[in-house]
Design a protein around this motif. Structure first.
Motif, mmCIF file in Angstrom:
data_model
loop_
_atom_site.group_PDB
_atom_site.id
_atom_site.type_symbol
_atom_site.label_atom_id
_atom_site.label_comp_id
_atom_site.label_asym_id
_atom_site.label_seq_id
_atom_site.Cartn_x
_atom_site.Cartn_y
_atom_site.Cartn_z
ATOM 1 N N SER A 112 71.696 54.257 70.651
ATOM 2 C CA SER A 112 72.127 53.321 71.692
ATOM 3 C C SER A 112 73.266 53.874 72.536
ATOM 4 C CB SER A 112 72.553 51.991 71.052
ATOM 5 O OG SER A 112 73.625 52.168 70.151
ATOM 6 N N SER A 113 73.616 55.148 72.326
ATOM 7 C CA SER A 113 74.681 55.797 73.097
ATOM 8 C C SER A 113 74.083 56.722 74.161
ATOM 9 C CB SER A 113 75.591 56.621 72.176
ATOM 10 O OG SER A 113 76.233 55.795 71.229
ATOM 11 N N ALA A 114 74.715 56.747 75.332
ATOM 12 C CA ALA A 114 74.227 57.605 76.409
ATOM 13 C C ALA A 114 74.416 59.080 76.074
ATOM 14 C CB ALA A 114 74.941 57.261 77.715
ATOM 15 N N GLN A 115 75.546 59.416 75.480
ATOM 16 C CA GLN A 115 75.779 60.801 75.081
ATOM 17 C C GLN A 115 75.825 60.874 73.566
ATOM 18 O OE1 GLN A 115 79.629 63.357 75.231
ATOM 19 N NE2 GLN A 115 78.614 63.785 77.172
ATOM 20 N N ARG A 116 75.079 61.827 73.022
ATOM 21 C CA ARG A 116 75.005 61.945 71.575
ATOM 22 C C ARG A 116 75.355 63.371 71.137
ATOM 23 N NH1 ARG A 116 69.560 60.707 69.696
ATOM 24 N NH2 ARG A 116 68.989 62.093 71.386
ATOM 25 N N PHE A 117 74.365 64.227 71.123
ATOM 26 C CA PHE A 117 74.550 65.549 70.531
ATOM 27 C C PHE A 117 74.891 66.642 71.538
ATOM 28 C CE2 PHE A 117 71.035 63.623 67.766
ATOM 29 C CZ PHE A 117 71.953 62.930 67.006
ATOM 30 N N TYR A 118 74.554 66.416 72.817
ATOM 31 C CA TYR A 118 74.813 67.388 73.885
ATOM 32 C C TYR A 118 75.549 66.688 75.026
ATOM 33 C CZ TYR A 118 71.381 70.664 71.853
ATOM 34 O OH TYR A 118 70.706 71.526 71.026
ATOM 35 N N ASP A 119 76.291 67.471 75.819
ATOM 36 C CA ASP A 119 76.863 66.906 77.037
ATOM 37 C C ASP A 119 75.985 67.270 78.228
ATOM 38 O OD1 ASP A 119 77.429 69.551 77.751
ATOM 39 O OD2 ASP A 119 79.591 69.372 77.411
ATOM 40 N N GLU A 120 76.394 66.843 79.419
ATOM 41 C CA GLU A 120 75.577 67.041 80.611
ATOM 42 C C GLU A 120 75.395 68.515 80.963
ATOM 43 O OE1 GLU A 120 78.020 64.995 80.255
ATOM 44 O OE2 GLU A 120 77.349 62.983 80.757
ATOM 45 N N GLN A 121 76.271 69.379 80.487
ATOM 46 C CA GLN A 121 76.160 70.810 80.750
ATOM 47 C C GLN A 121 75.335 71.543 79.698
ATOM 48 O OE1 GLN A 121 79.348 69.154 81.114
ATOM 49 N NE2 GLN A 121 78.587 68.977 83.226
ATOM 50 N N GLY A 122 74.802 70.793 78.722
ATOM 51 C CA GLY A 122 73.972 71.405 77.695
ATOM 52 C C GLY A 122 74.745 71.964 76.516
ATOM 53 N N LYS A 123 76.013 71.620 76.408
ATOM 54 C CA LYS A 123 76.832 72.090 75.290
ATOM 55 C C LYS A 123 76.682 71.143 74.097
ATOM 56 C CE LYS A 123 81.667 72.965 74.004
ATOM 57 N NZ LYS A 123 83.086 72.892 74.471
ATOM 58 N N VAL A 124 76.602 71.729 72.899
ATOM 59 C CA VAL A 124 76.509 70.926 71.680
ATOM 60 C C VAL A 124 77.862 70.276 71.409
ATOM 61 C CG1 VAL A 124 76.064 70.949 69.196
ATOM 62 C CG2 VAL A 124 74.709 72.406 70.718
#
Length: 449
Positions: free
Chosen positions: A234-246
Motif C-alpha cells: 500500500s506504499s508508493a515507494q517500497r524497494f526502489y526509488d525513482e532513479q532505480g536505486k535499491v
C-alpha cells in the motif's frame, strides 16, 4: 503491486475461482507446457487460404482462451486465426521469453508478462516491443494510472507503453463472521471495515481486541508475512526509488511494514502458517484464523479450501489501505511476423469490455477502470461470502492503489523479507531485529549475484 513467490504465482493461476455474478465460476487449471519454438502449430504466420494466424504465448491457464475471447475475435475477424501455446510455470516461461527476445526468434506474436517481471521488461526490452499506447482504440484514460505506469518504459528508455494490463489483484480483508461475533466484534462488512479504515495500526489493535475476547490460541491473522506484504503493497515507494536505486533498507515504509507485521507474531495474533502450504489450506476449513489479506482472485481459493461448510461464515471488507497482489500484461514483439495485426488483437483483448467478460467468466479482476461501470463488474456479488458486492469492494480498492515504483528485483526482495525474515519471527520466535537482519543478509547476497 505486491510481489509474489513463484509458488504464489503458480497458485494464482491455478486457483478455483468462483465468482457469483451470473453463475460465473471457473476452475483455473494449469496449461500444457509447449514452447512456441518446438510446437509445430505455433509457428505459421498464415492459416487457411486468406487467413493470418496470430500466436499468443502465455503461462498457466491465462484465461483468455478459456473465457472464449479468441473465438469471439475470430468470429468478428474471419481473416484471423488465433493459436495459443502455454508453459505451465512462469519461472520456466519467463527465461525463455527473455532468450527469444534476445535472439529475435521463437517469439509468439503476443506474449504474456507476469507483474513481477514487467519492470525488467520495460527497463531492458522496451526497444524490442511495439508501443501499444499508440495503437488505434487504446485509451490511456480507460486504465488505472498505476497499472498503465507499470507497463510503460522509463523516460530514459523512450517512455513507450509496451505492456497493456490484463488483470490485477486489488486486496480486501476476508474474515470469519462467526469468529468475530464470538469475540464480541461486529460482523457486518461495513462495520468491520470501519474498525481499521485508513490505518494498518488499527488492524493490529482490532487483533488485540479479538484476542482479548477470543482467548489464547485464537489467531487473528493467518501469518505475519501476509500482513507485511499487504502493508508494504500500500506504499508508493517500497524497494526502489525513482532513479532505480535499491532503498528497501533505508525506506521507513518497508521497515515500518516489517515491524508492524512482526507485532502480529510477538503479540500472539498469528496462526504462524506459511501461505500456500497444506496447513494454510486446512486453516480455512477449521477456523484456524479470523482474517486474511485477500486479493479478488483469492475468494475462489478460500471457497475451495473452506468448502460448503464455510458458506456464509466468510465475508470480505475493505482493507485498511488499498494495495495490489498480482496481475499480468500483454506485449507484442517487433520481431513478430504479424506485429500490426497482433497489436490490434492485444488492444482488443485488454479493452474494458473484454476485461469485464474475463472477470465474469474467470474471476480475473479488470485493470481497465472503465470496466468498473459495466454491469458484469459493478453488479458482481459473491454468494459464498454472504452476497458481498465484490465488484464494488474491489473496484474501490483498485482505484486507491498508489502508483508504485517497481524494480527488477522486487520479487527477490519481497520473497526474502517474507520467507527468510518474517517467517523466522513468526514460526521460530526470533526477535524482529534478528529477522530483519537475516532478511537483509539474504537479500544483499542475492542482489550481489
Amino acid at each position: 503491486m505486491r510481489a509474489q513467490s513463484p509458488a504464489r504465482a503458480r497458485a494464482r493461476r491455478t486457483l478455483v475461482t468462483a465468482v457469483a455474478t451470473v453463475g460465473a465460476a471457473a476452475l483455473l487449471l494449469g496449461g500444457c507446457a509447449q514452447d512456441p519454438e518446438t510446437d509445430p502449430k505455433a509457428s505459421p504466420s498464415t492459416g487457411g487460404k486468406g487467413q493470418t494466424t496470430l500466436t499468443v504465448g502465455v503461462f498457466g491457464a491465462f484465461g483468455l482462451q478459456e473465457a472464449g475471447l479468441y473465438d469471439e475475435y475470430m468470429a468478428q475477424n474471419p481473416g484471423i486465426r488465433i493459436e495459443q501455446t502455454s508453459i505451465e510455470r512462469n519461472e520456466n516461461y519467463y527465461p525463455q521469453l527473455l532468450t527469444h527476445l534476445g535472439t529475435g526468434s521463437g517469439l509468439a506474436d503476443i506474449q504474456a508478462v507476469e507483474v513481477n517481471n514487467i519492470a525488467e521488461i520495460t527497463a531492458t526490452q522496451a526497444d524490442k516491443l511495439v508501443d501499444l499506447g499508440k495503437v488505434s482504440g487504446v485509451d490511456k484514460a480507460a486504465y488505472l494510472p498505476w497499472k498503465w505506469a507499470q507497463g510503460t518504459a522509463p523516460a530514459a528508455k523512450g517512455g513507450a507503453t509496451v505492456g497493456l494490463g490484463t488483470d490485477i489483484g486489488p486486496q480486501g480483508i476476508c474474515y470469519r463472521k462467526d469468529l468475530f461475533e464470538a469475540a464480541g466484534l461486529p460482523s457486518d462488512r461495513e462495520a468491520v471495515g470501519a474498525l481499521w479504515a485508513g490505518d494498518w495500526g488499527k488492524y493490529l489493535e482490532t487483533g488485540k481486541a479479538y484476542k482479548a475476547k477470543a482467548g489464547e490460541g485464537k489467531a487473528f491473522v493467518d501469518s505475519a508475512s501476509g500482513v507485511m506484504a499487504a502493508v508494504t503493497g500500500s506504499s508508493a515507494q517500497r524497494f526502489y526509488d525513482e532513479q532505480g536505486k535499491v532503498v528497501y533498507k533505508t525506506n521507513p515504509a518497508v521497515r515500518g511494514a516489517f515491524d508492524l507485521a512482526a507485532s502480529f507474531a510477538t503479540e500472539g495474533l498469528s496462526a504462524k502458517l506459511q501461505q500456500f502450504t497444506p496447513g494454510w489450506d486446512q486453516g480455512f476449513a477449521n477456523g484456524a484464523f479470523a482474517t486474511v489479506s485477500c486479493p479478488a482472485w483469492m475468494l475462489g481459493y478460500i471457497q475451495d479450501k473452506a468448502g460448503p461448510a464455510g458458506k456464509d461464515k466468510w465475508d470480505v471488507a475493505q482493507a485498511p489501505k488499498p494495495s495490489n497482489w498480482g496481475g499480468s500484461f500483454l506485449v507484442v514483439p517487433k520481431a513478430g511476423k504479424n506485429a500490426e495485426a497482433a497489436a490490434k488483437l492485444a488492444a482488443w483483448l485488454t479493452a474494458p469490455e473484454q476485461q469485464a467478460k474475463l472477470f465474469e467468466k474467470r474471476g480475473s479482476f479488470p485493470s481497465a477502470s472503465a470496466a468498473y461501470k459495466l454491469p458484469a463488474v459493478s453488479g458482481a456479488k459473491h454468494e459464498y461470502f454472504g452476497g458481498a458486492p465484490i465488484g464494488e469492494i474491489f473496484s474501490k480498492a483498485a482505484q486507491g492503489v498508489p502508483v508504485t515504483v517497481v524494480g527488477p528485483k522486487d520479487l527477490v526482495i519481497a520473497q526474502n523479507l517474507a520467507d527468510i525474515g518474517m517467517l523466522q519471527v513468526d514460526q521460530k520466535g526470533r526477535s524482529p531485529q534478528e529477522g530483519w537482519e537475516a532478511a537483509v543478509k539474504a537479500i544483499d547476497n542475492a542482489l550481489d549475484q
